[in-house]
Design a protein around this motif. Sequence first.
Motif, PDB file in Angstrom:
ATOM      1  N   TYR A 188       0.797  -1.232   0.000  1.00  0.00           N
ATOM      2  CA  TYR A 188       0.000   0.000   0.000  1.00  0.00           C
ATOM      3  C   TYR A 188       0.824   1.273   0.000  1.00  0.00           C
ATOM      4  CZ  TYR A 188       0.477   1.457   4.928  1.00  0.00           C
ATOM      5  OH  TYR A 188       0.946   1.924   6.129  1.00  0.00           O
ATOM      6  N   LYS A 189       1.965   1.278   0.674  1.00  0.00           N
ATOM      7  CA  LYS A 189       2.753   2.510   0.796  1.00  0.00           C
ATOM      8  C   LYS A 189       3.467   2.901  -0.491  1.00  0.00           C
ATOM      9  CE  LYS A 189       3.819   2.587   5.736  1.00  0.00           C
ATOM     10  NZ  LYS A 189       4.911   2.539   6.744  1.00  0.00           N
ATOM     11  N   HIS A 190       3.526   1.998  -1.453  1.00  0.00           N
ATOM     12  CA  HIS A 190       4.248   2.289  -2.694  1.00  0.00           C
ATOM     13  C   HIS A 190       3.414   3.119  -3.673  1.00  0.00           C
ATOM     14  CE1 HIS A 190       7.627  -0.339  -1.656  1.00  0.00           C
ATOM     15  NE2 HIS A 190       6.727  -1.175  -1.175  1.00  0.00           N
ATOM     16  N   PHE A 191       2.164   3.355  -3.337  1.00  0.00           N
ATOM     17  CA  PHE A 191       1.281   4.121  -4.208  1.00  0.00           C
ATOM     18  C   PHE A 191       1.219   5.580  -3.756  1.00  0.00           C
ATOM     19  CE2 PHE A 191       0.069  -0.236  -4.866  1.00  0.00           C
ATOM     20  CZ  PHE A 191      -0.248  -0.293  -6.218  1.00  0.00           C
ATOM     21  N   PRO A 192       0.744   6.473  -4.633  1.00  0.00           N
ATOM     22  CA  PRO A 192       0.635   7.882  -4.241  1.00  0.00           C
ATOM     23  C   PRO A 192      -0.374   8.063  -3.107  1.00  0.00           C
ATOM     24  CG  PRO A 192       0.392   7.607  -6.630  1.00  0.00           C
ATOM     25  CD  PRO A 192       0.342   6.241  -6.025  1.00  0.00           C
ATOM     26  N   LYS A 193      -0.155   9.086  -2.280  1.00  0.00           N
ATOM     27  CA  LYS A 193      -1.127   9.440  -1.254  1.00  0.00           C
ATOM     28  C   LYS A 193      -2.479   9.677  -1.913  1.00  0.00           C
ATOM     29  CE  LYS A 193       1.770   9.894   2.344  1.00  0.00           C
ATOM     30  NZ  LYS A 193       1.633   9.277   3.673  1.00  0.00           N
TER      31      LYS A 193
END
Length: 270
Positions: A58-63
């Motif tokens: 999940y953290k690898h995607f844009p905010k």
Amino acid sequence: MSHSVITLLSDLGTRDTSVTVAKAVFMRYAPGAAIVDISHNVIEYDLQQAAYLLLSAYKHFPKGTVHVVAVDVFAGSNPRMLLAEKDGYYFIAPDNGLLPLAFGTELEHTWLCFELSKPYAFSNWINNAGRVTELLQKSGTLPNGRLALPFEPYLMKEVRRQVAPKVMHDGVDCNILYIDRYENVVLDITKTQFHELMKNRPFKIKVMRTEDINTISTGYNDVPKGAPLCRFNSAGFLEIALNHAPATALLGLESNNARNLRYQTIKIFF
């Protein structure tokens, strides 16, 4: 507010049309959004594996990305759909313990979106998820910075891990959490848990036909090709691997039966 990326994580597989239907729904409710697959090969109803894959990605995607998790969607006598927020990311998932399994009590805000009515159908669930993404697209921001959403705040109780490392007098029995594409074996013990349990003591993991593993590596190339190693992966879990070779055979595992592997254990000796 614009949410231009939607990810899908499910136990639906790719044999039938469920994933295609899900994508069509999001194209309708969130036109122009990029729809990205995390995985649809979660073992059926396996919340812990789904939680691990979500944490890994999940953290690898844009905010602002909306992560839709469709695993065991009809769990419970009154299936509910939740929306949660963490670190600027949004998660749409069933109220089946998956989100607290992944994040514990770290979720910043959680809302109850829908309670499904009988007869339950996946098309109803995914269309409700589509409506939530549409509302996120159109939502404004309140003075306190929170989203203006027509949902009631929802308090989830923390759910214990379904399985957990078992501390023995001479070591720790760890469950196999996941086997990746390269047949690296991920155990259900995190870096924090490992250091708390080991207390700086020497350790070893027994493998077949080679020396035991007794050090933590930072990468696969820390050892020669074909040699075993263990490392903490990007999701923070302990992984047993071989450099340029599958680790399953070295551990005496049959990788063609993922469901049975899930309930086998690997022991870390003190």
